[in-house]
Design a protein around this motif. Sequence first.
Motif, PDB file in Angstrom:
ATOM      1  N   ALA A 190      -8.911 -24.127  19.649  1.00 33.80           N
ATOM      2  CA  ALA A 190      -9.046 -25.557  19.922  1.00 33.80           C
ATOM      3  C   ALA A 190      -7.791 -26.320  19.513  1.00 33.80           C
ATOM      4  CB  ALA A 190     -10.261 -26.122  19.190  1.00 33.80           C
ATOM      5  N   LEU A 191      -7.080 -25.823  18.494  1.00 29.98           N
ATOM      6  CA  LEU A 191      -5.870 -26.497  18.029  1.00 29.98           C
ATOM      7  C   LEU A 191      -4.679 -26.249  18.941  1.00 29.98           C
ATOM      8  CD1 LEU A 191      -5.943 -25.922  14.152  1.00 29.98           C
ATOM      9  CD2 LEU A 191      -6.162 -28.107  15.348  1.00 29.98           C
ATOM     10  N   VAL A 192      -4.450 -24.992  19.302  1.00 30.40           N
ATOM     11  CA  VAL A 192      -3.195 -24.638  19.976  1.00 30.40           C
ATOM     12  C   VAL A 192      -3.335 -24.445  21.476  1.00 30.40           C
ATOM     13  CG1 VAL A 192      -2.309 -23.549  17.888  1.00 30.40           C
ATOM     14  CG2 VAL A 192      -3.505 -22.162  19.570  1.00 30.40           C
ATOM     15  N   ALA A 193      -4.555 -24.466  21.999  1.00 32.62           N
ATOM     16  CA  ALA A 193      -4.762 -24.290  23.444  1.00 32.62           C
ATOM     17  C   ALA A 193      -5.742 -25.345  23.931  1.00 32.62           C
ATOM     18  CB  ALA A 193      -5.282 -22.884  23.741  1.00 32.62           C
ATOM     19  N   ASN A 194      -5.285 -26.606  23.916  1.00 32.89           N
ATOM     20  CA  ASN A 194      -6.171 -27.704  24.290  1.00 32.89           C
ATOM     21  C   ASN A 194      -5.993 -28.174  25.726  1.00 32.89           C
ATOM     22  OD1 ASN A 194      -3.708 -28.977  24.049  1.00 32.89           O
ATOM     23  ND2 ASN A 194      -4.206 -29.956  22.090  1.00 32.89           N
ATOM     24  N   HIS A 195      -5.228 -27.447  26.518  1.00 38.96           N
ATOM     25  CA  HIS A 195      -5.130 -27.740  27.947  1.00 38.96           C
ATOM     26  C   HIS A 195      -6.294 -27.066  28.663  1.00 38.96           C
ATOM     27  CE1 HIS A 195      -3.656 -27.724  32.110  1.00 38.96           C
ATOM     28  NE2 HIS A 195      -2.859 -28.726  31.743  1.00 38.96           N
ATOM     29  N   PRO A 196      -6.931 -27.756  29.626  1.00 36.79           N
ATOM     30  CA  PRO A 196      -8.105 -27.160  30.295  1.00 36.79           C
ATOM     31  C   PRO A 196      -7.858 -25.780  30.887  1.00 36.79           C
ATOM     32  CG  PRO A 196      -7.933 -29.483  30.834  1.00 36.79           C
ATOM     33  CD  PRO A 196      -6.706 -29.152  30.050  1.00 36.79           C
ATOM     34  N   ASP A 197      -6.639 -25.515  31.345  1.00 37.54           N
ATOM     35  CA  ASP A 197      -6.363 -24.196  31.925  1.00 37.54           C
ATOM     36  C   ASP A 197      -6.315 -23.087  30.879  1.00 37.54           C
ATOM     37  OD1 ASP A 197      -6.232 -25.260  34.444  1.00 37.54           O
ATOM     38  OD2 ASP A 197      -4.041 -25.445  34.459  1.00 37.54           O
ATOM     39  N   MET A 198      -6.225 -23.463  29.591  1.00 34.11           N
ATOM     40  CA  MET A 198      -6.123 -22.468  28.530  1.00 34.11           C
ATOM     41  C   MET A 198      -7.372 -22.398  27.664  1.00 34.11           C
ATOM     42  SD  MET A 198      -3.342 -20.714  28.633  1.00 34.11           S
ATOM     43  CE  MET A 198      -3.449 -20.023  26.991  1.00 34.11           C
ATOM     44  N   TYR A 199      -8.421 -23.116  28.019  1.00 39.16           N
ATOM     45  CA  TYR A 199      -9.639 -23.088  27.213  1.00 39.16           C
ATOM     46  C   TYR A 199     -10.195 -21.674  27.102  1.00 39.16           C
ATOM     47  CZ  TYR A 199     -10.238 -28.213  27.332  1.00 39.16           C
ATOM     48  OH  TYR A 199     -10.087 -29.563  27.175  1.00 39.16           O
ATOM     49  N   VAL A 200     -10.643 -21.309  25.914  1.00 33.32           N
ATOM     50  CA  VAL A 200     -11.504 -20.132  25.763  1.00 33.32           C
ATOM     51  C   VAL A 200     -12.949 -20.614  25.829  1.00 33.32           C
ATOM     52  CG1 VAL A 200      -9.782 -18.877  24.411  1.00 33.32           C
ATOM     53  CG2 VAL A 200     -11.470 -20.295  23.241  1.00 33.32           C
ATOM     54  N   LEU A 201     -13.890 -19.694  25.870  1.00 33.30           N
ATOM     55  CA  LEU A 201     -15.284 -20.072  26.102  1.00 33.30           C
ATOM     56  C   LEU A 201     -15.839 -20.991  25.029  1.00 33.30           C
ATOM     57  CD1 LEU A 201     -16.752 -16.707  27.433  1.00 33.30           C
ATOM     58  CD2 LEU A 201     -16.612 -18.862  28.688  1.00 33.30           C
ATOM     59  N   THR A 202     -15.533 -20.705  23.765  1.00 38.26           N
ATOM     60  CA  THR A 202     -16.079 -21.547  22.697  1.00 38.26           C
ATOM     61  C   THR A 202     -15.573 -22.979  22.809  1.00 38.26           C
ATOM     62  OG1 THR A 202     -14.287 -20.746  21.289  1.00 38.26           O
ATOM     63  CG2 THR A 202     -16.425 -19.655  21.065  1.00 38.26           C
ATOM     64  N   VAL A 203     -14.300 -23.142  23.144  1.00 40.63           N
ATOM     65  CA  VAL A 203     -13.731 -24.484  23.295  1.00 40.63           C
ATOM     66  C   VAL A 203     -14.312 -25.162  24.526  1.00 40.63           C
ATOM     67  CG1 VAL A 203     -11.600 -25.799  23.646  1.00 40.63           C
ATOM     68  CG2 VAL A 203     -11.623 -23.825  22.108  1.00 40.63           C
ATOM     69  N   ALA A 204     -14.478 -24.406  25.614  1.00 41.25           N
ATOM     70  CA  ALA A 204     -15.041 -24.988  26.836  1.00 41.25           C
ATOM     71  C   ALA A 204     -16.457 -25.506  26.600  1.00 41.25           C
ATOM     72  CB  ALA A 204     -15.046 -23.942  27.952  1.00 41.25           C
ATOM     73  N   VAL A 205     -17.263 -24.761  25.860  1.00 41.60           N
ATOM     74  CA  VAL A 205     -18.627 -25.206  25.567  1.00 41.60           C
ATOM     75  C   VAL A 205     -18.599 -26.470  24.715  1.00 41.60           C
ATOM     76  CG1 VAL A 205     -20.760 -24.601  24.359  1.00 41.60           C
ATOM     77  CG2 VAL A 205     -19.630 -22.917  25.812  1.00 41.60           C
ATOM     78  N   GLN A 206     -17.695 -26.525  23.744  1.00 47.67           N
ATOM     79  CA  GLN A 206     -17.608 -27.722  22.898  1.00 47.67           C
ATOM     80  C   GLN A 206     -17.174 -28.941  23.706  1.00 47.67           C
ATOM     81  OE1 GLN A 206     -14.700 -29.483  21.772  1.00 47.67           O
ATOM     82  NE2 GLN A 206     -15.877 -30.832  20.419  1.00 47.67           N
ATOM     83  N   ARG A 207     -16.207 -28.761  24.603  1.00 45.15           N
ATOM     84  CA  ARG A 207     -15.767 -29.876  25.437  1.00 45.15           C
ATOM     85  C   ARG A 207     -16.899 -30.328  26.356  1.00 45.15           C
ATOM     86  NH1 ARG A 207     -12.211 -29.523  22.133  1.00 45.15           N
ATOM     87  NH2 ARG A 207      -9.985 -29.452  22.509  1.00 45.15           N
ATOM     88  N   PHE A 208     -17.665 -29.382  26.874  1.00 43.38           N
ATOM     89  CA  PHE A 208     -18.799 -29.717  27.735  1.00 43.38           C
ATOM     90  C   PHE A 208     -19.855 -30.481  26.945  1.00 43.38           C
ATOM     91  CE2 PHE A 208     -22.852 -28.497  29.876  1.00 43.38           C
ATOM     92  CZ  PHE A 208     -22.598 -29.101  31.099  1.00 43.38           C
ATOM     93  N   ALA A 209     -20.056 -30.064  25.690  1.00 47.06           N
ATOM     94  CA  ALA A 209     -21.033 -30.752  24.844  1.00 47.06           C
ATOM     95  C   ALA A 209     -20.592 -32.175  24.544  1.00 47.06           C
ATOM     96  CB  ALA A 209     -21.235 -29.991  23.542  1.00 47.06           C
ATOM     97  N   GLY A 210     -19.281 -32.399  24.445  1.00 49.62           N
ATOM     98  CA  GLY A 210     -18.785 -33.730  24.152  1.00 49.62           C
ATOM     99  C   GLY A 210     -18.743 -34.649  25.342  1.00 49.62           C
ATOM    100  N   GLY A 211     -18.940 -34.090  26.544  1.00 49.19           N
ATOM    101  CA  GLY A 211     -18.953 -34.905  27.752  1.00 49.19           C
ATOM    102  C   GLY A 211     -20.353 -35.085  28.266  1.00 49.19           C
ATOM    103  N   GLU A 212     -20.547 -34.718  29.530  1.00 50.74           N
ATOM    104  CA  GLU A 212     -21.872 -34.898  30.124  1.00 50.74           C
ATOM    105  C   GLU A 212     -22.896 -33.939  29.530  1.00 50.74           C
ATOM    106  OE1 GLU A 212     -22.084 -33.423  34.256  1.00 50.74           O
ATOM    107  OE2 GLU A 212     -19.979 -32.914  33.976  1.00 50.74           O
ATOM    108  N   GLY A 213     -22.425 -32.883  28.861  1.00 52.25           N
ATOM    109  CA  GLY A 213     -23.372 -31.952  28.262  1.00 52.25           C
ATOM    110  C   GLY A 213     -24.198 -32.570  27.160  1.00 52.25           C
TER     111      GLY A 213
END
Length: 253
Positions: A190-213
């Motif tokens: 989450a710190l060093v790969a915060n561009h959407p193209d570089m998300y790993v699954l854990t970060v993607a789920v957290q970003r989804f939770a912070g949006g419409e999720g």
Amino acid sequence: MLLPFLYQVGLSLTPPERVFASPFPLSPPFTLDNYRVVLEKLPMARYALNTLVFALGVTLGQLLLALLAAYAFAFRRFPLKGLLWALFVGSILVPFVVTYLPNYLLVARLGLLNTFPGLILPMLTAGYATFLLRQHFLTFPREVLEAALVDGATPRQVLFRILAPASLPTLTALGIALFIGAWNQFVWPALVANHPDMYVLTVAVQRFAGGEGSNAWGPLMAASVLATLPALALYLLFRRPILETLMEGGVRG
């Protein structure tokens, strides 16, 4: 321990209107609509590939470095070996989280933010893996190694042609444990790969939770299940050798 995961699976199969209707939603009717929503709104295949590259890079790098260090500490003689080993084992007590800031600054200054090298390189050292492999190597018959050296084998040949093949089950189990740990990493990616193209699954789920999720518990739980299943399945398939390898470190000091 199983209850949160079962609750997560139940919510992921529950229609939106029934999410808060029951304290434990594991009764019909079930639906796969939540998974359809996640797959439509999130490029899960891309995130899974990013996670796979990250986890494999960390695992293979940690195994190689641990293999070399464990061989040196088990069989080689060099100055201050005992002190260096004590410091090395002591490093296991230092959580990786306390090095986030200096590692982040170093990665940023090297221009490696939002790259796989920036994700992988700071995580290549694994003190616990080295400790486990050293303990395993100490159980190997020294006579075999000494005979190989007398016959003209180099230390590299002893390591990669004798020790490593003989330790393949241990290396495999340790590699799976390291892979699962890397797969589940969140804060560092989450710190060093915060561009959407570089998300790993854990970060993607957290970003989804912070949006419409945040207003869609079913899809959020579905995304969490999809992120969890690969590591869980890997552990269930190889749980016996993993546990045996982790316990081996305490057999011989």
